[in-house]
Design a protein around this motif. Structure first.
Motif: not given
Length: 548
Positions: A3-16, A317-327
Motif C-alpha cells: 500500500x505504501x510502495x509497490x515492488x517495481x517502485x522499490x526496485x527502480x528507486x533502489x530501495x530493495x 547509494x546504489x549509483x554511488x557504489x557503481x561509480x566508486x567501483x569504476x573509480x
C-alpha cells in the motif's frame, strides 16, 4: 507494505538495494528486517524517537568500537528457539539439543544484559534485555556459565544415587575385564587390545589353535589374512553387565522426568522468553541501521509535520557504489519540493532520472527509519511513494511503450490526493512529440493542485512553464569551454567519457522564462556531426514552440 510502495517502485528507486544493505545478525533481527514497515503519517513522533536512538548509538559506536564488536559477537551465537519454547508451552518434553539451545539463549541474555548495562540509559525500553534468573539457575545449577547442556547430578538425589551405583558397577566391570585380560595374556603370551579383542594371523596355526580352545575367548570375525577373537563374558561379567543395563534404564527414566520438569519450567516462562527474542530482534535491527548509517556517511533527517521535502547534497547509494567501483564520484544533488508538481529538464545524459530516483530513495529510507546519505534533509511523511520510471515496454500484455507508461501512471494518479510522493520519468516519451506534449501538460495540470508531491522529468520544454509548477534544470554543460573540450575529444578515443566528466549533474531552480540549455545540440557538435546539420537543427529548434 504494498500500500505504501509497490515492488517495481522499490526496485527502480533502489530501495530493495538499501534494505539488503541492512546487515542483521540474529534470526529475530533478520525476520524484522524482512517484514520492515514504513512509519505512517501521524507516527512522526515515533520516527523521531527512533532516530534519536540511532543517533545516540552512532555516537556510542564511534566512541567504543570494540564494545559493540563484542555485542555483535554475542548476537552471532543466538539461535532461533521460538519453536522449542512453544513446544514446551504446549506440554512436550524437550530433547537435549533443544535444552542446549535454550540454555545457550538464557546465558546469552546474561551476557547481553551485563554488557548493555553500561549504556542502558542510552537505549529505549523496547531494546532492554531482561534476564530470567530462575531459568539461569535451573539450566546452569553449578553456575559455570558454560553453554553446553548436561543433566547434572544436582537435579535430583535419586539421579545422583543412580549414577553413583552406575559408576560402581562400571568400575567392577573394568576390574573383572582387566583380570581376565591379564590372565589370558600370561597364558597365551599375547597382547590383548584395549577393546578386549585379539587378532591372530591364519599362518600362526599353533597359536590359533590355542586361542580357539580358550574358554574365555570367542570367535568374532575374519579376513583373508586374520581371525579376530573377543573376550567371552564370564558369569560374573554377565551379571555385572545385566545389572548395568538395568541401572542405565533407571537413569534414562530419571533423566526423562528431569527433562519434563525443565520443559514445564521453560513453558511457564514462554512469554518472557518470546519478549526477549523481540528485544534482541529490535536491538539487532537498530544496530544494523546504525552501522549502515556510519558506513554510508548518512545523517539523521529532520521529520516535519508538514508535507514538503528538502534535500541538500543527497547521494543515491546504489549509483554511488557503481561509480566508486569504476573509480568515479557521485555528484551530490540538492532539491526542495512542495505539494503540487515540480519538473526537471535537461540533456538526456544529464542525470535527470538519477535525481528522480534519489528523491524516492532518500524519502523511502527516512520513512523506514534509516539515516539518509546527504548533508541535510527535511521531510514530511508520505501516504505512499509511487514511481513510473524506466522502460515501460510490456510486450507480454501486447501494450506499446506509451500504453504501458499510461497504464502505470494512472495508478499513481488515482492516489494523488493521499499526500504521497509521485515520481514520473520522461513523461509521455513513448508517443509523438505533439501529443506527448499535450498529454504531459494535461497530467501536470491535473497534479499541480493535488495533495501529493509530484516530481517529473521531461524533455518537453514548456511542460514546466506553467504557473504553480516548480522548475529545475540540470546544470549540464553550461560554462564549459567547448573549443577546449572539442580539442581534447579529438585526441581521445573515449570521447563520451570526457563529456560525462564535464557534465554538471547538479540541479538549479529556474523561472519559466529561463532558456533551456541545448546540451543535446552541443553534444552533437562536439561529437563531430556535420556543422550544417547542427546549424539547421538550431534553426528548427528556435522556430518551434513545443519540440526540441
Amino acid at each position: 507494505m504494498n500500500d505504501f510502495i509497490d515492488n517495481n517502485t522499490k526496485e527502480v528507486i533502489g530501495l530493495d538495494y538499501i534494505l539488503r544493505k541492512i546487515d542483521t545478525i540474529t534470526p529475530y533481527g533478520k525476520e524484522l528486517k524482512e517484514n520492515i514497515e514504513p512509519f505512517k503519517i501521524g507516527e512522526e513522533d515515533l520516527l523521531i524517537k527512533q532516530f534519536a536512538i540511532i543517533e545516540r548509538l552512532v555516537k556510542l559506536i564511534k566512541e567504543n568500537k570494540f564494545f559493540f564488536k563484542n555485542i555483535k559477537n554475542i548476537l552471532h551465537n543466538i539461535k532461533d528457539i521460538r519453536n522449542s519454547t512453544l513446544r514446551a508451552k504446549e506440554g512436550y518434553i524437550l530433547s537435549n539439543v533443544e535444552l542446549f539451545e535454550i540454555k545457550g539463549f538464557i546465558l546469552t541474555l546474561v551476557e547481553l544484559s551485563e554488557e548493555l548495562k553500561t549504556i542502558e540509559d542510552q537505549l529505549d525500553n523496547s531494546i532492554i534485555i531482561n534476564r530470567i534468573v530462575e531459568l539461569e539457575t535451573l539450566l546452569d545449577p553449578q553456575k559455570t556459565k558454560i553453554k553446553a547442556f548436561y543433566i547434572y547430578d544436582d537435579y535430583s538425589d535419586r539421579l545422583k544415587s543412580i549414577r553413583e551405583k552406575k559408576r560402581q558397577i562400571d568400575n567392577k566391570i573394568k576390574i573383572e575385564k582387566k583380570e581376565i585380560k591379564g590372565k589370558l595374556e600370561r597364558e597365551l603370551s599375547l597382547k590383548i587390545r584395549p577393546d578386549g579383542s585379539i587378532l591372530i594371523s591364519k599362518n600362526q596355526k599353533e597359536i590359533l589353535e590355542k586361542v580357539k580352545n580358550n574358554p574365555n575367548l570367542i570367535y568374532s570375525s575374519e579376513t583373508y589374512m586374520n581371525i579376530k577373537f573377543t573376550l567371552k563374558s564370564t558369569p560374573t561379567l554377565y551379571e555385572l553387565e545385566k545389572e548395568l543395563a538395568a541401572i542405565k534404564e533407571r537413569e534414562e527414566e530419571e533423566e526423562q522426568e528431569i527433562r519434563q520438569h525443565l520443559s514445564e519450567k521453560i513453558g511457564f516462562y514462554y512469554n518472557e522468553i518470546i519478549m526477549n527474542t523481540q528485544y534482541i530482534g529490535k536491538l539487532d535491527l537498530m544496530l544494523a541501521k546504525t552501522y549502515m548509517a556510519i558506513g554510508t556517511n548518512s545523517i539523521k533527517p529532520t521529520i516535519l509535520k508538514e508535507h514538503r521535502i528538502s534535500i541538500t547534497n543527497g547521494r543515491h547509494l546504489k549509483v554511488e557504489d557503481i561509480l566508486k567501483s569504476n573509480g568515479q564520484e557521485f555528484t551530490p544533488i540538492s532539491i526542495t519540493l512542495y505539494e503540487g508538481v515540480s519538473c526537471i529538464t535537461g540533456a538526456n545524459m544529464g542525470g535527470k532520472t538519477v535525481s528522480l530516483k534519489l528523491v524516492g530513495q532518500l524519502c523511502a529510507m527516512a520513512q523506514y527509519g534509516l539515516f539518509v546519505p546527504c548533508t541535510k534533509m527535511e521531510t514530511g511523511l508520505h501516504g505512499f511513494i509511487y514511481g513510473s520510471i524506466g522502460d515501460m515496454q510490456s510486450t507480454d500484455k501486447g501494450l506499446s511503450t506509451f500504453g504501458s507508461e499510461i497504464s502505470s501512471i494512472k495508478e499513481g494518479l488515482k492516489k494523488a490526493d493521499k499526500n504521497g510522493l509521485i515520481l514520473i520519468d520522461e513523461l509521455a516519451r513513448g508517443t509523438n512529440p505533439d501529443e506527448g506534449y499535450a498529454i504531459s501538460k494535461a497530467i501536470v495540470n491535473f497534479l499541480k493542485n493535488k495533495k501529493s508531491i509530484t516530481l517529473i522529468t521531461t524533455h518537453y520544454d514548456n511542460v514546466a512553464n506553467s504557473d504553480g509548477v516548480l522548475h529545475y534544470q540540470v546544470v549540464g554543460l553550461s560554462g564549459i569551454d567547448y573549443e577546449e573540450l572539442r580539442n581534447k575529444m579529438f585526441s581521445n578515443a573515449n570521447s563520451m567519457d570526457l563529456v560525462s566528466q564535464c557534465m554538471d549533474y547538479r540541479l538549479k531552480k529556474v523561472t519559466k522564462d529561463t532558456r533551456v540549455p541545448r546540451d543535446a545540440i552541443n553534444i552533437a557538435r562536439l561529437m563531430g556531426l556535420e556543422e550544417s546539420i547542427v546549424e539547421d537543427a538550431e534553426k528548427i529548434l528556435f522556430g518551434t514552440v513545443v519540440k526540441q
